[in-house]
Enzyme design. Structure first.
Site, PDB file in Angstrom:
ATOM      1  N   ILE A  11       0.819  -1.231   0.000  1.00 39.11           N
ATOM      2  CA  ILE A  11       0.000   0.000   0.000  1.00 39.11           C
ATOM      3  C   ILE A  11       0.841   1.263   0.000  1.00 39.11           C
ATOM      4  CG2 ILE A  11      -2.130  -0.899   0.993  1.00 39.11           C
ATOM      5  CD1 ILE A  11      -1.222   0.039   3.703  1.00 39.11           C
ATOM      6  N   GLY A  12       2.154   1.128  -0.115  1.00 41.25           N
ATOM      7  CA  GLY A  12       2.903   2.380  -0.173  1.00 41.25           C
ATOM      8  C   GLY A  12       4.326   2.187   0.310  1.00 41.25           C
ATOM      9  N   GLY A  14       7.083   3.649   3.145  1.00 39.38           N
ATOM     10  CA  GLY A  14       7.396   4.513   4.299  1.00 39.38           C
ATOM     11  C   GLY A  14       8.864   4.886   4.229  1.00 39.38           C
ATOM     12  N   SER A  15       9.333   5.546   5.284  1.00 38.50           N
ATOM     13  CA  SER A  15      10.759   5.869   5.296  1.00 38.50           C
ATOM     14  C   SER A  15      11.511   4.545   5.421  1.00 38.50           C
ATOM     15  CB  SER A  15      11.069   6.748   6.509  1.00 38.50           C
ATOM     16  OG  SER A  15      10.670   6.075   7.681  1.00 38.50           O
ATOM     17  N   GLY A  17      11.408   1.830   3.850  1.00 39.01           N
ATOM     18  CA  GLY A  17      10.887   0.507   3.470  1.00 39.01           C
ATOM     19  C   GLY A  17       9.451   0.536   3.000  1.00 39.01           C
ATOM     20  N   LYS A  34       5.669  -2.262   8.071  1.00 35.00           N
ATOM     21  CA  LYS A  34       6.699  -1.631   7.264  1.00 35.00           C
ATOM     22  C   LYS A  34       7.865  -2.612   7.276  1.00 35.00           C
ATOM     23  CE  LYS A  34       8.959   2.201   8.575  1.00 35.00           C
ATOM     24  NZ  LYS A  34       9.321   3.640   8.741  1.00 35.00           N
ATOM     25  N   ASP A 153      10.103  14.788  10.191  1.00 35.58           N
ATOM     26  CA  ASP A 153       9.783  14.570   8.775  1.00 35.58           C
ATOM     27  C   ASP A 153       8.280  14.660   8.549  1.00 35.58           C
ATOM     28  OD1 ASP A 153      10.192  11.874   6.331  1.00 35.58           O
ATOM     29  OD2 ASP A 153      10.164  14.071   6.099  1.00 35.58           O
TER      30      ASP A 153
HETATM   31  C1  LIG Z   1      -2.931   4.358  -1.619  1.00 35.82           C
HETATM   32  N1  LIG Z   1      -2.532   4.089  -0.251  1.00 35.82           N
HETATM   33  C2  LIG Z   1      -3.436   4.086   0.715  1.00 35.82           C
HETATM   34  O1  LIG Z   1      -4.596   4.288   0.497  1.00 35.82           O
HETATM   35  C3  LIG Z   1      -2.956   3.783   2.109  1.00 35.82           C
HETATM   36  C4  LIG Z   1      -3.737   3.201   3.104  1.00 35.82           C
HETATM   37  C5  LIG Z   1      -5.191   2.770   3.016  1.00 35.82           C
HETATM   38  N2  LIG Z   1      -2.984   3.101   4.242  1.00 35.82           N
HETATM   39  C6  LIG Z   1      -1.724   3.577   3.974  1.00 35.82           C
HETATM   40  C7  LIG Z   1      -0.594   3.618   4.854  1.00 35.82           C
HETATM   41  C8  LIG Z   1      -0.540   3.251   6.212  1.00 35.82           C
HETATM   42  C9  LIG Z   1      -1.551   2.676   7.048  1.00 35.82           C
HETATM   43  O2  LIG Z   1      -2.700   2.375   6.730  1.00 35.82           O
HETATM   44  N3  LIG Z   1      -1.039   2.512   8.297  1.00 35.82           N
HETATM   45  C10 LIG Z   1       0.276   2.942   8.328  1.00 35.82           C
HETATM   46  C11 LIG Z   1       1.218   2.957   9.383  1.00 35.82           C
HETATM   47  C12 LIG Z   1       2.516   3.446   9.149  1.00 35.82           C
HETATM   48  C13 LIG Z   1       2.852   3.892   7.860  1.00 35.82           C
HETATM   49 CL1  LIG Z   1       4.479   4.455   7.584  1.00 35.82          CL
HETATM   50  C14 LIG Z   1       1.932   3.872   6.803  1.00 35.82           C
HETATM   51  C15 LIG Z   1       0.624   3.394   7.056  1.00 35.82           C
HETATM   52  C16 LIG Z   1      -1.688   4.032   2.641  1.00 35.82           C
HETATM   53  C17 LIG Z   1      -0.483   4.644   1.978  1.00 35.82           C
END
Ligand SMILES: CNC(=O)c1c(C)[nH]c(/C=C2\C(=O)Nc3ccc(Cl)cc32)c1C
Length: 291
Positions: A11-12, A14-15, A17, A34, A153
């Site tokens: 889903i993305g 992070g720093s 990783g 992460k 950050d």
């Molecule tokens: C397109 N991405 C998303 O919709 C997305 C969703 C539904 N959740 C996230 C990211 C996190 C998420 O849902 N919990 C997190 C805890 C720590 C970090 Cl560094 C990131 C997340 C993201 C980037």
């Protein structure tokens, strides 16, 4: 172990990783982890990673992404930091979507986001560890161990929304613990859009640097772009240090414009503290409504 979890999707990032959505097999709870490859990390980066996990473990607040656990998988030199799933994604996504739809974020929503980030940041900047027996924190004169955490950050991509519209500060990948005898720290990290003038000068930074980044986030929620933009890091640094930026769009009140400009003061000591932000009428009103 990692076998306790099923990977659902990426889903993305992070720093340091990638972030994956996971399901805990014991109770089907949806979480994220992460994943970090520590095999290529320097000793300093490994220490930074240990520091991030220890910071996260101790920070429990509704406006901070909740840490659950960590798994060290020595077989592939990976560490997995397991955290709360925020189904609303991050503010960067919200800003992109709003801009794409030629829409704007209502002022009331911006104040509510400012209120919640302020509460989360207060927990970081004003964290007091009671000097309980056996606690080896260094007590100051009042007998409490003042330990503040600087995020360092803050940006829209590190502010997340859960399924109930709650806003949470996440990704403490560059965070630092500052105890009372090291009010400032010196370090150099890349030059993102949200870096304060004092961090660019590679000089001192302190919790007021987080306030600058918060000002950039609130500015961007209103203007749909950061206050300082440039084609390269050098011209970005020059713009940040000149400190000139356009007013947020006229649809937003002078009250909101004043708060954003206050957070974007060049001199860090002239910026509001988290206490000042908590006491703003529009913020304190919403804190009372929340209760
Ligand atoms: C397109 N991405 C998303 O919709 C997305 C969703 C539904 N959740 C996230 C990211 C996190 C998420 O849902 N919990 C997190 C805890 C720590 C970090 Cl560094 C990131 C997340 C993201 C980037």
């Amino acid at each position: 172990m990692v076998e306790q979890y099923e990977i659902i999707s990426d889903i993305g990032n992070g720093s340091f990783g990638k972030v994956q959505k996971i399901r805990r097999k014991t109770d089907d709870k949806i979480l994220v982890w992460k994943e970090l490859n520590y095999g290529k990390m320097s000793e300093k980066e490994k220490q930074q990673l240990v520091s991030e996990v220890n910071i996260l473990r101790d920070l429990k607040h509704p406006n901070i992404v909740q840490y659950y656990d960590r798994i060290i998988d020595k077989s592939n030199q990976r560490i997995y930091i397991i955290m709360e799933y925020c189904e609303g994604g991050d503010l960067a996504l919200i800003i992109r979507k709003t801009r794409k739809q030629s829409d704007h974020i209502a002022e009331d929503v911006i104040w509510k986001i400012l209120m919640q980030i302020t509460l989360g940041l207060y927990q970081c900047h004003r964290r007091q560890l009671n000097n309980q027996p056996g606690n080896d924190s260094n007590p100051n004169a009042s007998g409490e161990a003042p330990q503040k955490i600087l995020h360092r950050d803050l940006k829209p991509g590190n502010i997340f929304l859960d399924g109930n519209g709650n806003v949470k500060i996440g990704d403490f990948g560059l965070a630092r613990v500052m105890n009372h005898d090291s009010q400032f720290a010196y370090t150099h990290v890349g030059t993102p859009y949200y870096m304060s003038p004092e961090q660019i000068n590679e000089s001192k930074y302190n919790e007021q640097s987080d306030i600058w980044s918060l000002g950039c986030i609130i500015y961007e929620l209103a203007a749909q772009h950061p206050p300082f933009q440039a084609q390269n890091h050098l011209s970005l640094a020059v713009k940040i240090k000149t400190g000139k930026f356009e007013r947020i769009p006229a649809r937003y009140s002078e009250e909101l414009n004043r708060v954003v400009s206050w957070m974007l003061c060049q001199n860090s000591i002239e910026r509001p503290t988290v206490d000042d932000l908590m006491n703003l009428p529009q913020v304190s009103l919403r804190i009372r409504e929340k209760k």
